[in-house]
Motif scaffolding. Sequence first.
Motif, short mmCIF file in Angstrom:
data_model
loop_
_atom_site.label_atom_id
_atom_site.label_comp_id
_atom_site.label_asym_id
_atom_site.label_seq_id
_atom_site.Cartn_x
_atom_site.Cartn_y
_atom_site.Cartn_z
N ASP A 45 16.03 91.20 17.79
CA ASP A 45 14.78 91.02 17.10
C ASP A 45 14.72 90.67 16.20
O ASP A 45 14.16 91.15 15.19
N ASP A 46 15.22 89.46 15.82
CA ASP A 46 15.34 88.61 14.63
C ASP A 46 15.93 89.42 13.16
O ASP A 46 15.65 89.25 12.13
N ALA A 47 16.99 90.40 13.61
CA ALA A 47 17.68 91.31 12.64
C ALA A 47 19.23 90.91 12.81
O ALA A 47 19.71 91.20 14.21
N PRO A 48 20.00 90.65 11.90
CA PRO A 48 21.33 90.49 12.14
C PRO A 48 21.94 91.78 12.30
O PRO A 48 21.79 92.69 11.61
N CYS A 49 22.88 91.99 13.26
CA CYS A 49 23.47 93.04 13.59
C CYS A 49 24.91 92.99 14.00
O CYS A 49 25.08 91.93 14.46
N LYS A 50 25.73 93.91 13.71
CA LYS A 50 27.16 93.88 13.96
C LYS A 50 27.41 94.35 15.34
O LYS A 50 26.97 95.59 15.64
N ILE A 51 28.01 94.04 16.11
CA ILE A 51 28.34 94.18 17.41
C ILE A 51 29.36 95.45 17.37
O ILE A 51 30.53 95.28 16.94
N LEU A 52 29.15 96.49 18.29
CA LEU A 52 29.83 97.52 18.17
C LEU A 52 30.70 97.78 19.49
O LEU A 52 31.62 98.32 19.61
N GLU A 53 29.87 97.32 20.55
CA GLU A 53 30.28 97.51 22.11
C GLU A 53 29.85 96.33 22.88
O GLU A 53 28.62 96.12 22.74
N ILE A 54 30.71 96.03 23.76
CA ILE A 54 30.21 94.93 24.55
C ILE A 54 30.95 95.16 26.06
O ILE A 54 32.20 95.40 26.36
N THR A 55 30.13 95.37 27.00
CA THR A 55 30.46 95.74 28.59
C THR A 55 30.05 94.64 29.45
O THR A 55 28.75 94.47 29.37
N MET A 56 30.74 94.12 30.10
CA MET A 56 30.57 93.16 31.10
C MET A 56 30.58 93.57 32.55
O MET A 56 31.51 94.27 32.79
N SER A 57 29.45 93.37 33.29
CA SER A 57 29.68 93.73 34.73
C SER A 57 30.03 92.61 35.61
O SER A 57 30.08 91.70 35.14
N LYS A 58 30.42 92.94 36.75
CA LYS A 58 30.80 91.94 37.62
C LYS A 58 29.64 91.41 38.30
O LYS A 58 28.57 91.83 38.36
N PRO A 59 29.70 90.17 38.63
CA PRO A 59 28.73 89.08 39.39
C PRO A 59 28.34 89.84 40.75
O PRO A 59 29.23 90.38 41.38
N GLY A 60 27.06 90.09 41.01
CA GLY A 60 26.69 90.70 42.18
C GLY A 60 26.47 89.56 43.46
O GLY A 60 26.79 88.39 43.19
N LYS A 61 25.91 90.00 44.53
CA LYS A 61 25.79 89.28 45.80
C LYS A 61 24.75 88.21 45.43
O LYS A 61 25.25 86.97 45.78
N HIS A 62 23.73 88.41 44.41
CA HIS A 62 22.65 87.36 44.33
C HIS A 62 22.56 87.05 42.87
O HIS A 62 21.47 86.68 42.65
N GLY A 63 23.26 87.57 41.92
CA GLY A 63 23.18 87.47 40.57
C GLY A 63 24.43 87.00 40.01
O GLY A 63 25.28 87.33 40.43
N GLU A 64 24.30 86.69 38.72
CA GLU A 64 25.37 86.46 37.85
C GLU A 64 25.85 87.60 37.11
O GLU A 64 25.14 88.73 36.91
N ALA A 65 26.95 87.68 36.44
CA ALA A 65 27.42 88.91 35.50
C ALA A 65 26.57 89.09 34.39
O ALA A 65 25.98 88.11 33.85
N LYS A 66 26.45 90.30 33.96
CA LYS A 66 25.52 90.57 32.79
C LYS A 66 26.41 91.34 31.68
O LYS A 66 27.62 91.86 32.00
N GLY A 67 26.01 91.05 30.66
CA GLY A 67 26.72 91.82 29.39
C GLY A 67 25.69 92.85 28.68
O GLY A 67 24.71 92.61 28.27
N ARG A 68 26.16 93.94 28.41
CA ARG A 68 25.42 94.86 27.86
C ARG A 68 26.16 95.20 26.43
O ARG A 68 27.21 95.16 26.43
N ILE A 69 25.28 94.90 25.19
CA ILE A 69 25.53 94.59 24.08
C ILE A 69 25.07 95.94 23.17
O ILE A 69 23.69 95.99 23.03
N VAL A 70 25.78 96.58 22.49
CA VAL A 70 25.56 97.55 21.49
C VAL A 70 25.53 97.12 20.11
O VAL A 70 26.95 97.02 19.94
#
Length: 129
Positions: free
Chosen positions: A20-45
């Motif tokens: 949201d146009d605010a500089p943020c320090k990454i605390l946590e990243i979790t990557m999911s596996k790619p699904g049958k119809h989609g690519e892998a997603k990354g959740r960033i806190v």
Amino acid sequence: MSWQEAEVRELKVGRYMLIDDAPCKILEITMSKPGKHGEAKGRIVAIGIFDSQKRSVVYPVKHKVKVPIIEKKNAQVLSVGSNEAQLMDSDTFETFVIQFDPEDAGKINVGTEVSYWEAMGKRKIMFQN
């Protein structure tokens, strides 16, 4: 402004990104596996540098995000008010007023040198923990 692009899969914990146009320090990243119809997603806190607000986003791993260019500088304290200080940059000799939290008032003394960060047109005094 001053930022560069990076893919979500290139990000690491402890680095910075714009949310949201605010500089943020990454605390946590979790990557999911790619699904049958989609690519892998990354959740960033992440937590905002200037507002300390916690934010989280979910993007595909190939999505491009903005990474802020943070300049770490030193300045001399010229005067201190109740919640603001006048600083002079050690390299450019530019003087400016910067806001700080009232609980940090005891850490800022006239004549001392402090570190401050400048990113996306904002400045913040950084204290060693």
